[in-house]
Scaffold this motif. Sequence first.
Motif, PDB file in Angstrom:
ATOM      1  N   GLU A 168      -5.892 -90.236 111.503  1.00 35.67           N
ATOM      2  CA  GLU A 168      -5.403 -90.988 110.337  1.00 35.67           C
ATOM      3  C   GLU A 168      -5.378 -90.138 109.063  1.00 35.67           C
ATOM      4  OE1 GLU A 168      -9.872 -91.722 110.494  1.00 35.67           O
ATOM      5  OE2 GLU A 168      -8.247 -91.663 111.975  1.00 35.67           O
ATOM      6  N   LYS A 169      -5.961 -88.940 109.098  1.00 37.86           N
ATOM      7  CA  LYS A 169      -5.978 -88.058 107.923  1.00 37.86           C
ATOM      8  C   LYS A 169      -5.129 -86.804 108.128  1.00 37.86           C
ATOM      9  CE  LYS A 169      -8.967 -90.498 105.536  1.00 37.86           C
ATOM     10  NZ  LYS A 169      -8.746 -91.002 104.198  1.00 37.86           N
ATOM     11  N   GLU A 170      -4.366 -86.745 109.234  1.00 36.39           N
ATOM     12  CA  GLU A 170      -3.558 -85.551 109.511  1.00 36.39           C
ATOM     13  C   GLU A 170      -2.407 -85.386 108.525  1.00 36.39           C
ATOM     14  OE1 GLU A 170      -2.382 -85.833 113.601  1.00 36.39           O
ATOM     15  OE2 GLU A 170      -4.372 -85.251 114.334  1.00 36.39           O
ATOM     16  N   VAL A 171      -1.920 -86.490 107.958  1.00 33.92           N
ATOM     17  CA  VAL A 171      -0.801 -86.439 107.020  1.00 33.92           C
ATOM     18  C   VAL A 171      -1.305 -86.854 105.633  1.00 33.92           C
ATOM     19  CG1 VAL A 171       1.495 -87.346 106.477  1.00 33.92           C
ATOM     20  CG2 VAL A 171       0.845 -86.935 108.863  1.00 33.92           C
ATOM     21  N   LEU A 172      -0.998 -86.010 104.654  1.00 31.96           N
ATOM     22  CA  LEU A 172      -1.388 -86.309 103.275  1.00 31.96           C
ATOM     23  C   LEU A 172      -0.509 -87.414 102.694  1.00 31.96           C
ATOM     24  CD1 LEU A 172      -1.730 -82.604 102.098  1.00 31.96           C
ATOM     25  CD2 LEU A 172      -3.603 -84.183 102.579  1.00 31.96           C
ATOM     26  N   LYS A 173      -0.916 -87.974 101.560  1.00 34.95           N
ATOM     27  CA  LYS A 173      -0.149 -89.043 100.907  1.00 34.95           C
ATOM     28  C   LYS A 173       1.264 -88.603 100.557  1.00 34.95           C
ATOM     29  CE  LYS A 173      -4.176 -91.418  99.124  1.00 34.95           C
ATOM     30  NZ  LYS A 173      -4.966 -91.781  97.946  1.00 34.95           N
ATOM     31  N   ASN A 174       1.470 -87.299 100.311  1.00 37.65           N
ATOM     32  CA  ASN A 174       2.803 -86.799  99.966  1.00 37.65           C
ATOM     33  C   ASN A 174       3.660 -86.521 101.219  1.00 37.65           C
ATOM     34  OD1 ASN A 174       1.839 -84.387 101.023  1.00 37.65           O
ATOM     35  ND2 ASN A 174       1.820 -83.301  99.065  1.00 37.65           N
ATOM     36  N   GLY A 175       3.126 -86.839 102.399  1.00 39.00           N
ATOM     37  CA  GLY A 175       3.869 -86.664 103.644  1.00 39.00           C
ATOM     38  C   GLY A 175       3.686 -85.301 104.296  1.00 39.00           C
ATOM     39  N   GLN A 176       3.006 -84.395 103.615  1.00 38.30           N
ATOM     40  CA  GLN A 176       2.768 -83.057 104.176  1.00 38.30           C
ATOM     41  C   GLN A 176       1.603 -83.102 105.171  1.00 38.30           C
ATOM     42  OE1 GLN A 176       3.874 -79.753 102.964  1.00 38.30           O
ATOM     43  NE2 GLN A 176       5.504 -80.627 101.717  1.00 38.30           N
ATOM     44  N   SER A 177       1.621 -82.180 106.112  1.00 39.72           N
ATOM     45  CA  SER A 177       0.537 -82.058 107.075  1.00 39.72           C
ATOM     46  C   SER A 177      -0.701 -81.507 106.380  1.00 39.72           C
ATOM     47  CB  SER A 177       0.942 -81.126 108.213  1.00 39.72           C
ATOM     48  OG  SER A 177      -0.167 -80.842 109.032  1.00 39.72           O
ATOM     49  N   ARG A 178      -1.845 -82.119 106.623  1.00 41.32           N
ATOM     50  CA  ARG A 178      -3.106 -81.630 106.053  1.00 41.32           C
ATOM     51  C   ARG A 178      -3.381 -80.219 106.566  1.00 41.32           C
ATOM     52  NH1 ARG A 178      -7.009 -83.766 103.370  1.00 41.32           N
ATOM     53  NH2 ARG A 178      -6.296 -85.875 103.716  1.00 41.32           N
ATOM     54  N   LEU A 179      -2.992 -79.943 107.799  1.00 41.56           N
ATOM     55  CA  LEU A 179      -3.251 -78.643 108.412  1.00 41.56           C
ATOM     56  C   LEU A 179      -1.994 -77.776 108.418  1.00 41.56           C
ATOM     57  CD1 LEU A 179      -5.443 -79.853 111.409  1.00 41.56           C
ATOM     58  CD2 LEU A 179      -6.198 -78.962 109.203  1.00 41.56           C
ATOM     59  N   LYS A 180      -1.225 -77.880 107.335  1.00 42.44           N
ATOM     60  CA  LYS A 180       0.007 -77.112 107.223  1.00 42.44           C
ATOM     61  C   LYS A 180      -0.276 -75.629 107.511  1.00 42.44           C
ATOM     62  CE  LYS A 180       3.807 -76.228 104.080  1.00 42.44           C
ATOM     63  NZ  LYS A 180       4.330 -76.406 102.740  1.00 42.44           N
ATOM     64  N   ASN A 181       0.561 -75.055 108.339  1.00 40.94           N
ATOM     65  CA  ASN A 181       0.450 -73.648 108.754  1.00 40.94           C
ATOM     66  C   ASN A 181      -0.775 -73.377 109.624  1.00 40.94           C
ATOM     67  OD1 ASN A 181       2.788 -73.027 107.261  1.00 40.94           O
ATOM     68  ND2 ASN A 181       1.572 -72.713 105.410  1.00 40.94           N
ATOM     69  N   LEU A 182      -1.446 -74.414 110.071  1.00 38.57           N
ATOM     70  CA  LEU A 182      -2.561 -74.248 111.008  1.00 38.57           C
ATOM     71  C   LEU A 182      -2.197 -74.938 112.310  1.00 38.57           C
ATOM     72  CD1 LEU A 182      -5.777 -74.945 108.899  1.00 38.57           C
ATOM     73  CD2 LEU A 182      -4.975 -72.765 109.756  1.00 38.57           C
ATOM     74  N   GLY A 183      -2.557 -74.326 113.375  1.00 35.82           N
ATOM     75  CA  GLY A 183      -2.321 -74.923 114.679  1.00 35.82           C
ATOM     76  C   GLY A 183      -2.450 -73.861 115.745  1.00 35.82           C
ATOM     77  N   ILE A 184      -2.627 -74.312 116.946  1.00 34.37           N
ATOM     78  CA  ILE A 184      -2.647 -73.416 118.094  1.00 34.37           C
ATOM     79  C   ILE A 184      -1.234 -73.402 118.653  1.00 34.37           C
ATOM     80  CG2 ILE A 184      -3.585 -73.036 120.415  1.00 34.37           C
ATOM     81  CD1 ILE A 184      -5.574 -72.468 118.138  1.00 34.37           C
ATOM     82  N   LEU A 185      -0.724 -72.223 118.881  1.00 35.81           N
ATOM     83  CA  LEU A 185       0.629 -72.055 119.400  1.00 35.81           C
ATOM     84  C   LEU A 185       0.578 -71.574 120.841  1.00 35.81           C
ATOM     85  CD1 LEU A 185       2.112 -70.107 116.341  1.00 35.81           C
ATOM     86  CD2 LEU A 185       2.204 -72.583 116.771  1.00 35.81           C
ATOM     87  N   GLN A 186       1.669 -71.753 121.543  1.00 34.26           N
ATOM     88  CA  GLN A 186       1.764 -71.246 122.908  1.00 34.26           C
ATOM     89  C   GLN A 186       1.534 -69.728 122.925  1.00 34.26           C
ATOM     90  OE1 GLN A 186       2.130 -73.436 125.602  1.00 34.26           O
ATOM     91  NE2 GLN A 186       1.481 -71.612 126.702  1.00 34.26           N
TER      92      GLN A 186
END
Length: 189
Positions: A76-94
């Motif tokens: 429920e906190k993955e998306v900020l109020k402005n619609g941006q991802s909280r973890l923008k530019n973070l993630g595990i990629l293939q």
Amino acid sequence: MKIYTKTGDGGTTALFGGTRVPKDHIRIDSYGTVDELNSYIGLIRDQEMDSHYKEILIEIQDRLFTVGAILATPPEKEVLKNGQSRLKNLGILQNDIQLLENEIDNMETALPPMTHFVLPGGHTTVSYCHIARCVCRRAERLAVHLDHQEPIEPLTIQYLNRLSDYLFVLARKLTFDLNAEEVKWIPRK
């Protein structure tokens, strides 16, 4: 920034996004175990070994910070109020998983085929790899448990799974490089 805030004195802590949960919450246990794993990988990296392995271990430590951030963020906190991802530019990629697979394949070309189970040990550095492998498996189990309660990105679990494989093969390769004894497990008759 102060190290002590006293906000956790009552046994709760804040996740990314501010939600407070008990310190024994599965989410805290999950990313706390990833933090423990990261510390063990730092211990491995501090040992005498080929610089290539150290570079890969630094990359892994960086990815583990990302895994920790993912696990510390409730859905429920993955998306900020402005619609941006909280973890923008973070993630595990293939590509992160592919790196581990490539490293495993490269190390295995220099090793004899597995024909038996091996007992952890033979050299301190090898033992550290096996400890990290076990902590990684625990982190994976906790992430799977968390995923049953609140879905997390599947590549996160896949990364932890492949990382434990990498740590096992690294232990074998370092056994070979260090000319250490590989002890075979022999079941009782």
